[in-house]
Design an enzyme around this catalytic site. Structure first.
Site, mmCIF file in Angstrom:
data_model
loop_
_atom_site.group_PDB
_atom_site.id
_atom_site.type_symbol
_atom_site.label_atom_id
_atom_site.label_comp_id
_atom_site.label_asym_id
_atom_site.label_seq_id
_atom_site.Cartn_x
_atom_site.Cartn_y
_atom_site.Cartn_z
ATOM 1 N N SER A 113 -8.312 -7.050 25.254
ATOM 2 C CA SER A 113 -7.960 -6.251 24.089
ATOM 3 C C SER A 113 -9.119 -6.118 23.108
ATOM 4 O O SER A 113 -10.166 -5.583 23.436
ATOM 5 C CB SER A 113 -6.724 -6.833 23.411
ATOM 6 O OG SER A 113 -6.268 -5.971 22.383
ATOM 7 N N HIS A 114 -8.951 -6.649 21.902
ATOM 8 C CA HIS A 114 -9.917 -6.486 20.823
ATOM 9 C C HIS A 114 -10.987 -7.568 20.832
ATOM 10 O O HIS A 114 -11.837 -7.590 19.943
ATOM 11 C CB HIS A 114 -9.182 -6.515 19.491
ATOM 12 C CG HIS A 114 -8.347 -7.754 19.310
ATOM 13 N ND1 HIS A 114 -7.192 -7.967 20.038
ATOM 14 C CD2 HIS A 114 -8.497 -8.836 18.529
ATOM 15 C CE1 HIS A 114 -6.675 -9.131 19.687
ATOM 16 N NE2 HIS A 114 -7.447 -9.679 18.776
ATOM 17 N N ASP A 277 -9.356 0.032 19.452
ATOM 18 C CA ASP A 277 -9.943 -1.233 19.893
ATOM 19 C C ASP A 277 -10.367 -1.175 21.358
ATOM 20 O O ASP A 277 -10.408 -0.119 21.976
ATOM 21 C CB ASP A 277 -8.972 -2.388 19.661
ATOM 22 C CG ASP A 277 -7.772 -2.352 20.603
ATOM 23 O OD1 ASP A 277 -7.371 -1.251 21.011
ATOM 24 O OD2 ASP A 277 -7.240 -3.425 20.930
ATOM 25 N N ASP A 279 -9.066 -1.991 24.311
ATOM 26 C CA ASP A 279 -8.226 -1.424 25.374
ATOM 27 C C ASP A 279 -7.356 -0.268 24.906
ATOM 28 O O ASP A 279 -6.522 0.224 25.656
ATOM 29 C CB ASP A 279 -7.361 -2.506 26.014
ATOM 30 C CG ASP A 279 -6.298 -3.051 25.071
ATOM 31 O OD1 ASP A 279 -6.526 -3.053 23.849
ATOM 32 O OD2 ASP A 279 -5.240 -3.501 25.558
ATOM 33 N N ASP A 281 -5.050 -0.018 22.389
ATOM 34 C CA ASP A 281 -3.687 -0.160 21.885
ATOM 35 C C ASP A 281 -3.603 -0.390 20.375
ATOM 36 O O ASP A 281 -2.525 -0.323 19.802
ATOM 37 C CB ASP A 281 -2.916 -1.248 22.643
ATOM 38 C CG ASP A 281 -3.511 -2.636 22.496
ATOM 39 O OD1 ASP A 281 -4.567 -2.795 21.849
ATOM 40 O OD2 ASP A 281 -2.922 -3.586 23.058
ATOM 41 N N ARG A 282 -4.729 -0.638 19.711
ATOM 42 C CA ARG A 282 -4.714 -0.859 18.263
ATOM 43 C C ARG A 282 -5.361 0.317 17.543
ATOM 44 O O ARG A 282 -6.094 1.102 18.131
ATOM 45 C CB ARG A 282 -5.443 -2.150 17.906
ATOM 46 C CG ARG A 282 -4.795 -3.393 18.479
ATOM 47 C CD ARG A 282 -5.485 -4.651 17.990
ATOM 48 N NE ARG A 282 -4.829 -5.838 18.538
ATOM 49 C CZ ARG A 282 -4.803 -7.017 17.944
ATOM 50 N NH1 ARG A 282 -5.409 -7.192 16.794
ATOM 51 N NH2 ARG A 282 -4.180 -8.042 18.505
ATOM 52 N N LYS A 376 1.832 -0.818 22.453
ATOM 53 C CA LYS A 376 1.334 -0.140 21.269
ATOM 54 C C LYS A 376 0.259 0.845 21.701
ATOM 55 O O LYS A 376 -0.333 0.705 22.760
ATOM 56 C CB LYS A 376 0.805 -1.134 20.243
ATOM 57 C CG LYS A 376 -0.136 -2.212 20.742
ATOM 58 C CD LYS A 376 -0.447 -3.192 19.613
ATOM 59 C CE LYS A 376 -1.323 -4.360 20.080
ATOM 60 N NZ LYS A 376 -0.527 -5.399 20.738
#
Length: 543
Positions: A113-114, A277, A279, A281-282, A376
């Protein structure tokens, strides 16, 4: 079909968290480490024989190699088909959409992710179930149990096919279907968002900047924002995914997306700014001279979703993570729909979405989404905001001000203390947890405590329970503090302090959030002793 069984494992510490298993890249690259975890996933879901899977990730270092290994393992397990993004690339929301679109049995997402990427950064593997969402706790528990008894893995002898070539090929008896990672997702966005309205906004001179942070959303944002909607070339910056995210920490917040922040706060700022971010999703939303907190973003999207064509019929409910501010609660009450408060972690929204009890979901860690997927979705949130601005004919600051005047403003902030010694972070949590029973009625920093607990959740759909989800202290007037340990880091412990205070006086809605929250900040230190127990006088990141 030729396959080999390779003896390896088990490896300690392969317990997946809220977002799968995240470790340092070097650890995932140890001989047999990735393979044993993936074998444990396959074992925990009853094998992959005859199943259809989706595979892809955010392009970080080791991702392609990991994807090739997983394809060979899926073939050895007898999978019928694996749908993989070209170059092993898929944003997390796009992967969720592909699982649902193809009625796949599940999918593996290769991302942390982030978190930073590269050989010295982080890597991760997450299993998503057939609804497109992250594996629920029962499944992650089964995976963890399987990691403790795995003795090796099965892998096909044949090499993986060329992942840069769109089309179908075979790996032993399994079909490998390489797809464009953007096409299906972009088509979904066109069904949900009024691209024509945003095109008219652009034609009127509206300018924006999108920072893809050298991460996975670059190709998606270029295709949708520049090619399909018509923003000027170069609107999307840092648009090419890099294995180390170009040295960025791909977390879209005021600290790590500082260049975007400075541009939007500068003298020649565009009308709108956004970042996503690692991947995809943010998201972070900015206007000219104004920052939109994730909690406010959720509330504004929920209040205005009916302006977007995919939600013209209204929404059925709102779900938010417990640490997210109560701003969305008042929107739910105004709309006459249910408000669900869940633990942190998108997987807790899945049953609510599947049961039709929620349409819009959000969490304080820069995550917003809806029932279009089961993750998300950062770019979705950006497009929804653009749709709202086009429909309202107002700027970000005007939309925010109007929302606060109608619903009140929640002054809200998150203070992150990163890479703490684990013992120190646990001491903070243990101390406050022990004090909770005696806090109601106590006056702290001039405020009276009305309630204090360790948040526990019972899913209203499937009845599952989750305890120990964060320490809450509420004060008269609705203010509160929340303290929890994050499960997304790979080094030390991350302690998160959340501060939330509602203001309904229009003349007091323009304060700096840290000033408005000063009494709560003082109360948090009095109650939890973060500086005293950790030696950190100030947070590492304030959002």
């Amino acid at each position: 079909m030729t396959s080999t069984f390779v003896a390896a494992g088990p490896f300690a510490g392969q317990k997946p968290g809220t977002s799968g298993l995240r470790k340092k890249t070097a650890e995932f690259m140890r001989p047999g480490y990735l393979e044993c975890f993936v074998q444990a996933v396959f074992d925990a879901i009853g094998g992959v024989s005859g199943k259809v899977l989706v595979l892809g990730g955010d392009g970080r270092y080791f991702g392609r190699q990991a994807a090739e290994t997983i394809l060979r393992m899926a073939a050895a397990g007898g999978a019928a088909r694996v749908i993989v993004g070209r170059g092993a690339i898929l944003s997390t929301p796009a992967a969720s959409h592909l699982i649902r679109l193809n009625a796949a049995d599940g999918g593996l997402i290769l991302s942390a992710s982030h978190n930073p990427g590269g050989p010295d950064g982080d890597f991760g593997v997450k299993y998503n179930i057939a609804n497109g969402g992250p594996a629920p706790e029962a499944v992650t528990a089964a995976i963890h149990a399987a990691t403790e008894r795995v003795t090796g893995y099965h892998i096909a002898g044949a090499p993986a096919p060329d992942l840069d070539r769109i089309g179908e090929s075979r790996l032993d008896g399994m079909v490998v279907q390489v797809v464009d990672p953007v096409t299906d997702y972009a088509a979904l966005m066109e069904r949900l968002v009024d691209f024509d309205a945003i095109r008219a906004l652009v034609a009127g001179g509206f300018r924006m900047r999108f920072d893809a942070m050298s991460a996975v959303t670059g190709p998606y944002a270029v295709e949708i924002l520049e090619h399909r909607i018509g923003f000027a070339p170069g609107t999307v910056v840092n648009a090419v995914p890099e294995p180390d995210f170009g040295g960025h920490h791909p977390d879209p917040n005021p600290a790590h997306a500082r260049d975007l922040w400075d541009e939007l706060m500068g003298p020649d700022a565009p009308d709108f700014g956004a970042a996503s971010d690692g991947d995809g999703d943010r998201n972070m939303i900015l206007g000219r001279g104004v920052y939109v907190s994730p909690s406010d973003s959720l509330a504004v999207i929920a209040a205005n979703a009916h302006l977007c064509k995919g939600y013209a019929g209204g929404i059925r409910g709102i779900a938010r993570s417990m640490p997210t501010s109560a701003a969305a609660d008042r929107v739910a009450a105004h709309l006459g729909v249910d408000l669900h408060e869940t633990p942190t972690g998108w997987k807790f929204f899945g049953t609510l979405l599947d049961a039709g009890r929620a349409t819009i979901c959000g969490e304080e860690s820069f995550g917003t989404g809806s029932d279009h997927v089961r993750e998300k979705d950062g770019l979705w949130a950006v497009l929804i905001w653009l749709n709202i601005l086009a429909a309202r004919g107002k700027g970000v600051a005007e939309v925010l001000d109007g929302h606060w005047r109608q619903f009140g403003r929640n002054y809200y902030s998150r203070h992150d203390y990163e890479a703490l010694p684990v013992a120190a972070a646990e001491a903070v949590m243990a101390g406050l947890r022990a004090a909770l029973p005696g806090l109601p009625g106590r006056v702290v920093a001039g405020m009276t405590v009305t309630a204090a607990d360790d948040f526990a959740y019972r899913d209203p759909v499937d009845g599952s329970s989750s305890a120990g989800q964060g320490l809450r202290v509420a004060f008269e007037g609705g203010a509160r503090i929340v303290l929890r340990l994050s499960g997304t880091g790979t080094e030390g412990a991350t302690l998160r302090l959340y501060l939330d205070r509602m203001e309904d006086d229009p003349d007091r809605m323009a304060q700096d959030p840290q000033e408005a929250l000063a009494p709560l900040i003082a109360a948090a230190e009095d109650l939890a002793g973060i500086a005293r127990l950790t030696g950190r006088a100030v947070p590492d990141v304030i959002t």
